[in-house]
Design a protein around this motif. Structure first.
Motif, PDB file in Angstrom:
ATOM      1  N   ALA A   9       0.804  -1.225   0.000  1.00 54.90           N
ATOM      2  CA  ALA A   9       0.000   0.000   0.000  1.00 54.90           C
ATOM      3  C   ALA A   9       0.838   1.277   0.000  1.00 54.90           C
ATOM      4  O   ALA A   9       0.405   2.308  -0.531  1.00 54.90           O
ATOM      5  N   HIS A 105      -3.154 -10.251  -4.202  1.00 53.92           N
ATOM      6  CA  HIS A 105      -4.437 -10.095  -3.517  1.00 53.92           C
ATOM      7  C   HIS A 105      -5.567  -9.704  -4.476  1.00 53.92           C
ATOM      8  O   HIS A 105      -6.578  -9.141  -4.051  1.00 53.92           O
ATOM      9  N   THR A 179       5.552  -1.915   2.135  1.00 53.38           N
ATOM     10  CA  THR A 179       4.697  -2.938   2.761  1.00 53.38           C
ATOM     11  C   THR A 179       5.139  -3.181   4.198  1.00 53.38           C
ATOM     12  O   THR A 179       6.329  -3.230   4.480  1.00 53.38           O
ATOM     13  N   SER A 180       4.130  -3.327   5.073  1.00 50.72           N
ATOM     14  CA  SER A 180       4.441  -3.565   6.481  1.00 50.72           C
ATOM     15  C   SER A 180       4.916  -4.999   6.697  1.00 50.72           C
ATOM     16  O   SER A 180       5.493  -5.313   7.722  1.00 50.72           O
ATOM     17  N   ASN A 204      11.037   1.897   2.831  1.00 50.39           N
ATOM     18  CA  ASN A 204       9.844   2.106   3.654  1.00 50.39           C
ATOM     19  C   ASN A 204      10.061   3.354   4.493  1.00 50.39           C
ATOM     20  O   ASN A 204      11.186   3.640   4.904  1.00 50.39           O
TER      21      ASN A 204
END
Ligand code: APR
Ligand code: ZN
Length: 238
Positions: A9, A105, A179-180, A204
Protein backbone atom coordinates in the motif's frame (compact mmCIF):
# COMPACT_ATOMS: atom_id res chain seq x y z
CA UNK A 1 20.53 -8.32 -13.71
CA UNK A 2 17.04 -9.57 -12.94
CA UNK A 3 14.92 -7.54 -10.56
CA UNK A 4 11.80 -8.57 -8.65
CA UNK A 5 9.71 -5.95 -6.88
CA UNK A 6 7.43 -6.72 -3.95
CA UNK A 7 5.11 -3.78 -3.29
CA UNK A 8 2.36 -2.83 -0.84
CA UNK A 9 0.00 0.00 0.00
CA UNK A 10 2.89 2.43 0.68
CA UNK A 11 3.75 2.81 -3.01
CA UNK A 12 0.18 3.84 -3.86
CA UNK A 13 -0.12 6.12 -0.82
CA UNK A 14 1.77 8.83 -2.70
CA UNK A 15 -0.90 8.73 -5.42
CA UNK A 16 -3.50 9.45 -2.76
CA UNK A 17 -5.17 6.02 -2.68
CA UNK A 18 -6.86 5.88 0.70
CA UNK A 19 -6.35 2.82 2.86
CA UNK A 20 -9.50 0.84 3.32
CA UNK A 21 -9.99 2.31 6.76
CA UNK A 22 -10.31 5.83 5.27
CA UNK A 23 -13.82 6.59 4.22
CA UNK A 24 -14.29 10.01 2.69
CA UNK A 25 -17.98 10.33 3.39
CA UNK A 26 -18.13 8.28 6.54
CA UNK A 27 -20.93 6.22 5.04
CA UNK A 28 -19.34 2.89 5.95
CA UNK A 29 -17.64 4.16 9.08
CA UNK A 30 -20.23 2.51 11.31
CA UNK A 31 -19.10 -0.87 9.97
CA UNK A 32 -16.05 -2.88 10.91
CA UNK A 33 -13.69 -2.92 7.87
CA UNK A 34 -13.89 -6.70 8.11
CA UNK A 35 -17.55 -6.50 7.03
CA UNK A 36 -16.63 -5.00 3.64
CA UNK A 37 -13.47 -7.00 2.99
CA UNK A 38 -14.12 -10.54 4.13
CA UNK A 39 -15.88 -13.52 2.65
CA UNK A 40 -18.10 -13.63 5.75
CA UNK A 41 -19.14 -10.00 5.18
CA UNK A 42 -19.93 -10.75 1.53
CA UNK A 43 -22.03 -13.78 2.43
CA UNK A 44 -23.92 -11.76 5.04
CA UNK A 45 -24.44 -8.51 3.13
CA UNK A 46 -23.38 -8.57 -0.54
CA UNK A 47 -25.20 -5.25 -1.20
CA UNK A 48 -23.07 -3.47 1.39
CA UNK A 49 -19.83 -4.90 0.00
CA UNK A 50 -20.84 -4.07 -3.60
CA UNK A 51 -21.75 -0.51 -2.63
CA UNK A 52 -18.37 -0.11 -0.99
CA UNK A 53 -16.43 -1.51 -3.99
CA UNK A 54 -18.41 0.55 -6.47
CA UNK A 55 -17.38 3.68 -4.62
CA UNK A 56 -13.77 2.54 -4.11
CA UNK A 57 -13.40 1.83 -7.84
CA UNK A 58 -14.80 5.25 -8.65
CA UNK A 59 -12.31 6.95 -6.33
CA UNK A 60 -9.40 4.81 -7.54
CA UNK A 61 -9.98 5.77 -11.18
CA UNK A 62 -9.08 9.36 -10.30
CA UNK A 63 -5.63 8.51 -9.01
CA UNK A 64 -2.54 8.56 -11.17
CA UNK A 65 0.64 6.49 -10.92
CA UNK A 66 3.39 8.37 -9.10
CA UNK A 67 7.18 8.62 -9.52
CA UNK A 68 7.62 5.30 -7.71
CA UNK A 69 5.42 3.32 -10.11
CA UNK A 70 6.97 5.10 -13.10
CA UNK A 71 10.53 4.46 -11.90
CA UNK A 72 9.90 0.72 -11.66
CA UNK A 73 8.54 0.71 -15.22
CA UNK A 74 11.58 2.67 -16.41
CA UNK A 75 13.97 0.05 -14.99
CA UNK A 76 12.80 -2.22 -17.81
CA UNK A 77 14.93 -0.06 -20.11
CA UNK A 78 18.06 -0.67 -18.05
CA UNK A 79 18.13 -4.24 -16.70
CA UNK A 80 17.38 -7.70 -18.10
CA UNK A 81 14.08 -8.24 -16.38
CA UNK A 82 11.71 -6.49 -13.98
CA UNK A 83 8.82 -8.48 -12.49
CA UNK A 84 6.41 -6.77 -10.12
CA UNK A 85 4.65 -8.69 -7.37
CA UNK A 86 2.10 -6.49 -5.65
CA UNK A 87 -0.34 -6.83 -2.79
CA UNK A 88 -2.23 -3.81 -4.11
CA UNK A 89 -5.55 -4.25 -5.86
CA UNK A 90 -5.25 -0.96 -7.79
CA UNK A 91 -3.84 -0.88 -11.34
CA UNK A 92 -1.22 1.84 -10.83
CA UNK A 93 1.78 -0.39 -11.65
CA UNK A 94 0.19 -1.24 -14.99
CA UNK A 95 -0.79 2.36 -15.67
CA UNK A 96 2.73 3.42 -14.67
CA UNK A 97 4.03 1.28 -17.55
CA UNK A 98 5.15 -1.99 -15.93
CA UNK A 99 4.70 -4.94 -18.26
CA UNK A 100 4.79 -7.88 -15.80
CA UNK A 101 2.59 -7.39 -12.74
CA UNK A 102 1.30 -10.19 -10.51
CA UNK A 103 -1.51 -9.30 -8.10
CA UNK A 104 -1.26 -11.54 -5.05
CA UNK A 105 -4.44 -10.10 -3.52
CA UNK A 106 -6.40 -9.73 -6.73
CA UNK A 107 -7.54 -6.71 -8.72
CA UNK A 108 -10.33 -4.29 -7.90
CA UNK A 109 -11.27 -3.52 -11.52
CA UNK A 110 -11.94 -7.10 -12.56
CA UNK A 111 -14.97 -9.11 -11.59
CA UNK A 112 -16.09 -12.71 -11.54
CA UNK A 113 -19.05 -14.84 -10.58
CA UNK A 114 -19.04 -15.88 -6.95
CA UNK A 115 -20.51 -19.26 -7.89
CA UNK A 116 -19.14 -20.42 -11.26
CA UNK A 117 -15.98 -18.23 -11.13
CA UNK A 118 -16.44 -17.02 -14.71
CA UNK A 119 -14.85 -13.59 -15.35
CA UNK A 120 -17.38 -10.79 -15.96
CA UNK A 121 -17.02 -7.48 -17.75
CA UNK A 122 -19.08 -5.37 -15.39
CA UNK A 123 -19.47 -1.63 -16.02
CA UNK A 124 -19.87 0.10 -12.70
CA UNK A 125 -22.18 3.12 -12.59
CA UNK A 126 -20.69 6.58 -12.18
CA UNK A 127 -22.09 7.79 -8.88
CA UNK A 128 -22.22 11.45 -7.88
CA UNK A 129 -22.36 10.33 -4.24
CA UNK A 130 -21.47 7.09 -2.48
CA UNK A 131 -24.39 4.68 -2.06
CA UNK A 132 -24.29 2.42 0.98
CA UNK A 133 -25.95 -0.61 -0.54
CA UNK A 134 -26.14 -1.64 -4.20
CA UNK A 135 -27.38 -4.99 -5.40
CA UNK A 136 -24.54 -6.72 -7.29
CA UNK A 137 -25.31 -7.87 -10.86
CA UNK A 138 -25.99 -11.58 -11.44
CA UNK A 139 -24.25 -14.10 -13.63
CA UNK A 140 -26.18 -16.25 -16.16
CA UNK A 141 -25.81 -19.09 -13.65
CA UNK A 142 -27.67 -17.05 -11.02
CA UNK A 143 -24.60 -16.36 -8.87
CA UNK A 144 -23.70 -12.82 -7.79
CA UNK A 145 -20.87 -10.92 -9.46
CA UNK A 146 -18.06 -10.03 -7.05
CA UNK A 147 -14.78 -8.14 -7.26
CA UNK A 148 -11.80 -10.33 -8.15
CA UNK A 149 -9.98 -9.49 -4.93
CA UNK A 150 -8.78 -11.76 -2.16
CA UNK A 151 -10.77 -11.13 1.00
CA UNK A 152 -9.96 -11.99 4.57
CA UNK A 153 -10.83 -15.64 5.05
CA UNK A 154 -9.86 -16.56 1.47
CA UNK A 155 -6.87 -18.37 0.02
CA UNK A 156 -4.47 -16.64 -2.36
CA UNK A 157 -5.06 -17.71 -5.97
CA UNK A 158 -2.40 -20.15 -7.21
CA UNK A 159 -1.40 -18.45 -10.41
CA UNK A 160 -0.03 -15.11 -9.14
CA UNK A 161 1.51 -16.85 -6.14
CA UNK A 162 3.39 -19.35 -8.31
CA UNK A 163 4.51 -16.52 -10.60
CA UNK A 164 5.73 -14.56 -7.57
CA UNK A 165 7.77 -17.45 -6.23
CA UNK A 166 9.23 -18.03 -9.68
CA UNK A 167 10.16 -14.35 -10.02
CA UNK A 168 11.84 -14.28 -6.61
CA UNK A 169 13.78 -17.45 -7.40
CA UNK A 170 14.96 -16.07 -10.73
CA UNK A 171 15.87 -12.60 -9.42
CA UNK A 172 19.28 -11.29 -8.46
CA UNK A 173 17.71 -8.50 -6.42
CA UNK A 174 14.38 -8.17 -4.62
CA UNK A 175 13.17 -4.64 -3.94
CA UNK A 176 10.57 -4.56 -1.16
CA UNK A 177 8.66 -1.29 -1.16
CA UNK A 178 5.86 0.16 0.95
CA UNK A 179 4.70 -2.94 2.76
CA UNK A 180 4.44 -3.57 6.48
CA UNK A 181 5.17 -7.23 5.80
CA UNK A 182 2.68 -8.59 8.29
CA UNK A 183 0.21 -10.33 5.98
CA UNK A 184 1.20 -13.90 5.14
CA UNK A 185 1.95 -15.75 2.93
CA UNK A 186 2.87 -12.65 0.88
CA UNK A 187 5.29 -11.52 3.57
CA UNK A 188 7.28 -14.75 3.28
CA UNK A 189 8.63 -13.70 -0.15
CA UNK A 190 11.42 -11.46 1.24
CA UNK A 191 12.36 -14.23 3.70
CA UNK A 192 12.59 -16.67 0.82
CA UNK A 193 14.84 -14.28 -1.12
CA UNK A 194 17.16 -13.86 1.88
CA UNK A 195 17.37 -17.61 2.41
CA UNK A 196 18.35 -17.99 -1.24
CA UNK A 197 21.13 -15.44 -0.75
CA UNK A 198 19.59 -12.70 -2.91
CA UNK A 199 20.23 -9.02 -2.39
CA UNK A 200 17.13 -7.57 -0.68
CA UNK A 201 16.63 -3.81 -0.70
CA UNK A 202 13.82 -2.47 1.45
CA UNK A 203 12.24 0.97 0.95
CA UNK A 204 9.84 2.11 3.65
CA UNK A 205 9.10 5.26 5.62
CA UNK A 206 9.27 3.16 8.80
CA UNK A 207 11.30 0.15 9.90
CA UNK A 208 9.46 -3.20 9.77
CA UNK A 209 10.45 -6.68 10.98
CA UNK A 210 12.34 -7.12 7.69
CA UNK A 211 14.54 -4.03 8.12
CA UNK A 212 17.19 -5.67 10.29
CA UNK A 213 17.60 -8.60 7.95
CA UNK A 214 17.44 -6.81 4.60
CA UNK A 215 20.73 -6.31 2.76
CA UNK A 216 19.94 -2.59 2.64
CA UNK A 217 17.13 -0.68 4.36
CA UNK A 218 16.37 2.76 2.92
CA UNK A 219 14.13 4.69 5.29
CA UNK A 220 12.55 7.01 2.77
CA UNK A 221 9.60 7.29 0.40
CA UNK A 222 9.15 5.18 -2.70
CA UNK A 223 9.15 8.25 -4.95
CA UNK A 224 12.49 9.39 -3.51
CA UNK A 225 14.24 6.02 -3.51
CA UNK A 226 13.11 4.24 -6.67
CA UNK A 227 14.02 6.56 -9.58
CA UNK A 228 17.36 5.32 -10.97
CA UNK A 229 17.75 2.60 -8.33
CA UNK A 230 18.08 -0.38 -10.69
CA UNK A 231 20.64 1.45 -12.79
CA UNK A 232 22.78 2.03 -9.69
CA UNK A 233 22.31 -1.49 -8.33
CA UNK A 234 23.45 -2.99 -11.61
CA UNK A 235 27.02 -1.99 -10.86
CA UNK A 236 26.90 -3.72 -7.47
CA UNK A 237 25.19 -6.94 -8.53
CA UNK A 238 26.53 -7.65 -12.05
N1 APR B 1 6.98 5.14 0.64
C1 APR B 1 7.40 3.96 1.20
N2 APR B 1 6.72 3.32 2.17
C2 APR B 1 5.58 3.88 2.60
C3 APR B 1 5.07 5.09 2.07
C4 APR B 1 5.83 5.73 1.05
N3 APR B 1 5.45 6.87 0.49
N4 APR B 1 3.91 5.38 2.70
C5 APR B 1 3.69 4.39 3.58
N5 APR B 1 4.70 3.48 3.54
C6 APR B 1 4.81 2.22 4.27
C7 APR B 1 4.32 2.23 5.70
O1 APR B 1 5.38 2.60 6.59
C8 APR B 1 3.89 0.77 5.92
O2 APR B 1 4.97 -0.03 6.40
O3 APR B 1 3.98 1.32 3.61
C9 APR B 1 3.55 0.29 4.50
C10 APR B 1 2.07 0.04 4.27
O4 APR B 1 1.69 -1.05 5.08
P1 APR B 1 0.18 -1.61 5.08
O5 APR B 1 -0.78 -0.49 5.17
O6 APR B 1 0.13 -2.68 6.11
O7 APR B 1 0.01 -2.21 3.62
P2 APR B 1 0.44 -3.60 3.01
O8 APR B 1 1.75 -4.06 3.57
O9 APR B 1 0.31 -3.47 1.55
O10 APR B 1 -0.72 -4.52 3.56
C11 APR B 1 -0.76 -5.86 3.17
O11 APR B 1 -2.91 -6.20 4.17
O12 APR B 1 -4.74 -4.79 4.39
C12 APR B 1 -4.29 -6.02 3.87
O13 APR B 1 -4.76 -7.24 1.91
C13 APR B 1 -4.40 -5.95 2.37
O14 APR B 1 -2.73 -6.15 0.64
C14 APR B 1 -2.98 -5.65 1.92
C15 APR B 1 -2.16 -6.36 2.98
ZN1 ZN C 1 -21.85 -17.80 -12.62
Amino acid sequence: MRVAVFSGAGISAESGIPTFRDDEKGLWSQYDPYEVSSIDGWNRQPELVWGWYTWRCQLARRYEPNLGHRAIADWENHVDDVTVITQNVDNLHERGGSSAVHHLHGRMFTFRCSDCEQPHDTQLPDLPEPVLEIMPPSCECGGLIRPDVVWFGEQLPDEPWNAAVEAVDAADVLIVVGTSGVVYPAASLPERALELGKTVVQVNLEPTPLSERATVFLQTSASAALPGMAQRLRFLVD
